[in-house]
Design a protein around this motif. Structure first.
Motif, PDB file in Angstrom:
ATOM      1  N   SER A  20     -19.434 -20.368   9.828  1.00 34.08           N
ATOM      2  CA  SER A  20     -20.785 -19.872   9.579  1.00 34.08           C
ATOM      3  C   SER A  20     -21.639 -20.191  10.791  1.00 34.08           C
ATOM      4  CB  SER A  20     -21.378 -20.527   8.324  1.00 34.08           C
ATOM      5  OG  SER A  20     -22.686 -20.034   8.093  1.00 34.08           O
ATOM      6  N   LEU A  21     -22.109 -19.137  11.463  1.00 34.88           N
ATOM      7  CA  LEU A  21     -23.029 -19.285  12.599  1.00 34.88           C
ATOM      8  C   LEU A  21     -24.364 -18.693  12.186  1.00 34.88           C
ATOM      9  CD1 LEU A  21     -20.788 -18.113  15.598  1.00 34.88           C
ATOM     10  CD2 LEU A  21     -21.044 -20.419  14.649  1.00 34.88           C
ATOM     11  N   GLU A  22     -25.419 -19.371  12.564  1.00 32.11           N
ATOM     12  CA  GLU A  22     -26.734 -18.929  12.129  1.00 32.11           C
ATOM     13  C   GLU A  22     -27.620 -18.560  13.307  1.00 32.11           C
ATOM     14  OE1 GLU A  22     -28.286 -21.274   9.016  1.00 32.11           O
ATOM     15  OE2 GLU A  22     -30.281 -20.353   9.079  1.00 32.11           O
ATOM     16  N   CYS A  23     -28.448 -17.570  13.084  1.00 28.50           N
ATOM     17  CA  CYS A  23     -29.391 -17.094  14.085  1.00 28.50           C
ATOM     18  C   CYS A  23     -30.727 -16.859  13.395  1.00 28.50           C
ATOM     19  CB  CYS A  23     -28.864 -15.797  14.692  1.00 28.50           C
ATOM     20  SG  CYS A  23     -30.026 -14.914  15.752  1.00 28.50           S
ATOM     21  N   THR A  24     -31.795 -17.369  13.970  1.00 24.55           N
ATOM     22  CA  THR A  24     -33.114 -17.098  13.421  1.00 24.55           C
ATOM     23  C   THR A  24     -34.060 -16.682  14.542  1.00 24.55           C
ATOM     24  OG1 THR A  24     -33.791 -19.407  13.604  1.00 24.55           O
ATOM     25  CG2 THR A  24     -32.881 -18.703  11.492  1.00 24.55           C
ATOM     26  N   VAL A  25     -34.988 -15.824  14.198  1.00 28.29           N
ATOM     27  CA  VAL A  25     -35.974 -15.317  15.149  1.00 28.29           C
ATOM     28  C   VAL A  25     -37.355 -15.719  14.658  1.00 28.29           C
ATOM     29  CG1 VAL A  25     -36.894 -13.266  16.284  1.00 28.29           C
ATOM     30  CG2 VAL A  25     -34.472 -13.387  15.696  1.00 28.29           C
ATOM     31  N   GLU A  26     -38.202 -16.121  15.589  1.00 27.32           N
ATOM     32  CA  GLU A  26     -39.585 -16.476  15.252  1.00 27.32           C
ATOM     33  C   GLU A  26     -40.548 -15.602  16.031  1.00 27.32           C
ATOM     34  OE1 GLU A  26     -39.994 -20.579  16.242  1.00 27.32           O
ATOM     35  OE2 GLU A  26     -38.697 -21.287  14.622  1.00 27.32           O
ATOM     36  N   GLY A  27     -41.701 -15.376  15.439  1.00 31.66           N
ATOM     37  CA  GLY A  27     -42.767 -14.696  16.167  1.00 31.66           C
ATOM     38  C   GLY A  27     -42.734 -13.190  16.111  1.00 31.66           C
ATOM     39  N   ARG A  72     -35.687 -12.564   9.187  1.00 30.22           N
ATOM     40  CA  ARG A  72     -35.471 -13.077  10.536  1.00 30.22           C
ATOM     41  C   ARG A  72     -34.276 -14.022  10.613  1.00 30.22           C
ATOM     42  NH1 ARG A  72     -41.496 -15.035  11.352  1.00 30.22           N
ATOM     43  NH2 ARG A  72     -41.250 -15.242   9.114  1.00 30.22           N
ATOM     44  N   GLN A  73     -33.329 -13.847   9.712  1.00 26.46           N
ATOM     45  CA  GLN A  73     -32.142 -14.696   9.684  1.00 26.46           C
ATOM     46  C   GLN A  73     -30.890 -13.828   9.646  1.00 26.46           C
ATOM     47  OE1 GLN A  73     -31.497 -16.894   6.033  1.00 26.46           O
ATOM     48  NE2 GLN A  73     -30.546 -18.620   7.117  1.00 26.46           N
ATOM     49  N   PHE A  74     -29.970 -14.155  10.537  1.00 23.90           N
ATOM     50  CA  PHE A  74     -28.747 -13.368  10.653  1.00 23.90           C
ATOM     51  C   PHE A  74     -27.585 -14.349  10.719  1.00 23.90           C
ATOM     52  CE2 PHE A  74     -26.837  -9.504  10.706  1.00 23.90           C
ATOM     53  CZ  PHE A  74     -26.500  -8.904  11.908  1.00 23.90           C
ATOM     54  N   ILE A  75     -26.588 -14.156   9.861  1.00 22.93           N
ATOM     55  CA  ILE A  75     -25.496 -15.114   9.751  1.00 22.93           C
ATOM     56  C   ILE A  75     -24.164 -14.423  10.022  1.00 22.93           C
ATOM     57  CG2 ILE A  75     -24.269 -16.675   8.186  1.00 22.93           C
ATOM     58  CD1 ILE A  75     -26.958 -17.092   6.749  1.00 22.93           C
ATOM     59  N   LEU A  76     -23.341 -15.059  10.816  1.00 24.80           N
ATOM     60  CA  LEU A  76     -21.992 -14.570  11.109  1.00 24.80           C
ATOM     61  C   LEU A  76     -20.996 -15.490  10.423  1.00 24.80           C
ATOM     62  CD1 LEU A  76     -20.376 -12.470  12.850  1.00 24.80           C
ATOM     63  CD2 LEU A  76     -20.218 -14.262  14.580  1.00 24.80           C
ATOM     64  N   SER A  77     -20.054 -14.909   9.675  1.00 24.02           N
ATOM     65  CA  SER A  77     -19.151 -15.718   8.863  1.00 24.02           C
ATOM     66  C   SER A  77     -17.722 -15.253   8.984  1.00 24.02           C
ATOM     67  CB  SER A  77     -19.555 -15.623   7.380  1.00 24.02           C
ATOM     68  OG  SER A  77     -20.886 -15.986   7.180  1.00 24.02           O
ATOM     69  N   SER A  78     -16.848 -16.166   8.605  1.00 29.38           N
ATOM     70  CA  SER A  78     -15.441 -15.829   8.428  1.00 29.38           C
ATOM     71  C   SER A  78     -14.876 -16.719   7.335  1.00 29.38           C
ATOM     72  CB  SER A  78     -14.665 -16.040   9.720  1.00 29.38           C
ATOM     73  OG  SER A  78     -13.275 -15.849   9.500  1.00 29.38           O
ATOM     74  N   LYS A  79     -13.961 -16.186   6.552  1.00 27.32           N
ATOM     75  CA  LYS A  79     -13.322 -17.005   5.516  1.00 27.32           C
ATOM     76  C   LYS A  79     -12.172 -17.813   6.103  1.00 27.32           C
ATOM     77  CE  LYS A  79     -14.492 -14.022   1.636  1.00 27.32           C
ATOM     78  NZ  LYS A  79     -13.973 -13.138   0.556  1.00 27.32           N
ATOM     79  N   LYS A  80     -11.466 -17.185   7.084  1.00 27.29           N
ATOM     80  CA  LYS A  80     -10.323 -17.866   7.709  1.00 27.29           C
ATOM     81  C   LYS A  80     -10.279 -17.494   9.182  1.00 27.29           C
ATOM     82  CE  LYS A  80      -7.140 -18.224   3.773  1.00 27.29           C
ATOM     83  NZ  LYS A  80      -5.776 -17.930   3.283  1.00 27.29           N
ATOM     84  N   LEU A  81     -10.535 -18.438  10.030  1.00 28.53           N
ATOM     85  CA  LEU A  81     -10.561 -18.172  11.467  1.00 28.53           C
ATOM     86  C   LEU A  81      -9.166 -17.958  12.036  1.00 28.53           C
ATOM     87  CD1 LEU A  81     -13.259 -20.718  12.652  1.00 28.53           C
ATOM     88  CD2 LEU A  81     -13.373 -18.228  12.882  1.00 28.53           C
ATOM     89  N   LEU A  82      -9.107 -17.062  13.031  1.00 29.51           N
ATOM     90  CA  LEU A  82      -7.890 -16.812  13.796  1.00 29.51           C
ATOM     91  C   LEU A  82      -8.077 -17.347  15.213  1.00 29.51           C
ATOM     92  CD1 LEU A  82      -7.452 -13.052  12.811  1.00 29.51           C
ATOM     93  CD2 LEU A  82      -6.364 -15.020  11.715  1.00 29.51           C
TER      94      LEU A  82
END
Lengths: 112, 112
Positions: A20-27, A72-82
């Motif tokens: 789980s990688l998270e990205c947020t934007v402000e302003g 303003r929140q964007f999440i990148l996910s994976s259940k099982k990494l390769l």
């Protein structure tokens, strides 16, 4: 002024573990949001983009998914990494109807 | 099919001289072009852009030239400085607020 944050900055994960990688934007409001990956020595590959909450477009078939639970929140996910998921992941935003994208600092993901 | 191409993976220039980075594209629908600069382990930063209604745009030491008939753009940096050493990406867009298509990047090295 607008700022974009990504975390974590670096991550080492075993094969088969979740991500789980998270990205947020402000302003800014109603930004377009993007996830890119830069593999070693290569260019920027667009993975996902979103024009609004819950609206996700996938650019390439892959082991990853994206979600936008808030404006303003964007999440990148994976259940099982390769192993092939290793790379430098970048989040970016752009204003509605504009082309210039502004990038976050990136997350270095190493899958072992 | 790579719609945006940077055929030179690397370029070495002496400090104070001109750096010329080139980019070619194939899609005649592209009407907006951007250049980004990227340091290792950081997100790309926006440098300069040009609309297809122009053939030149200048910002300080950076000038972008667009030749629509040749489907070619270039970034000129004059004078080059050691701090300009980075990977430069060109990108193109076919409509406002749409996706950016990135080239593979050119690594510029400015020698003192």
């Amino acid at each position: 002024s607008q700022t974009i944050h990504q975390w974590p900055a670096t991550l080492v994960q075993p094969v088969g573990s979740p991500l789980s990688l998270e990205c947020t934007v402000e302003g800014t409001s109603n930004p377009n949001l993007y996830w890119y990956r830069q593999a070693a020595g290569r260019g920027l590959q667009l993975l996902f983009y979103s024009v609004g909450i819950g609206q996700i477009s996938s650019e390439v078939p892959q082991n990853l998914s994206a979600s936008r639970p808030q404006d303003r929140q964007f999440i990148l996910s994976s259940k099982k990494l390769l192993l092939s998921d290793s790379g430098f992941y970048l989040c970016a935003w752009s204003g509605l109807g504009t082309d210039t994208q502004y990038f976050g600092p990136g997350t270095r993901l190493t899958v072992l | 099919d790579q719609q945006v191409k940077q055929n030179s993976p690397s370029l070495s220039v002496q400090e104070g001289r001109i750096s010329i980075l080139n980019c070619d594209y194939t899609n005649s629908m592209f009407d907006y072009f951007l250049w980004y600069k990227k340091y290792p382990a950081e997100g790309p930063t926006f440098l300069i852009s040009i609309s297809s209604i122009k053939d030149k745009n200048e910002d300080g030491r950076f000038t972008v030239f667009l030749n629509k008939s040749a489907k070619h753009l270039s970034l000129h940096i004059v004078p080059s400085q050691p701090g300009d050493s980075a990977v430069y990406f060109c990108a193109a867009s076919a409509h406002r607020g749409g996706k950016l298509i990135f080239g593979q990047g050119t690594e510029l090295s400015v020698k003192p």
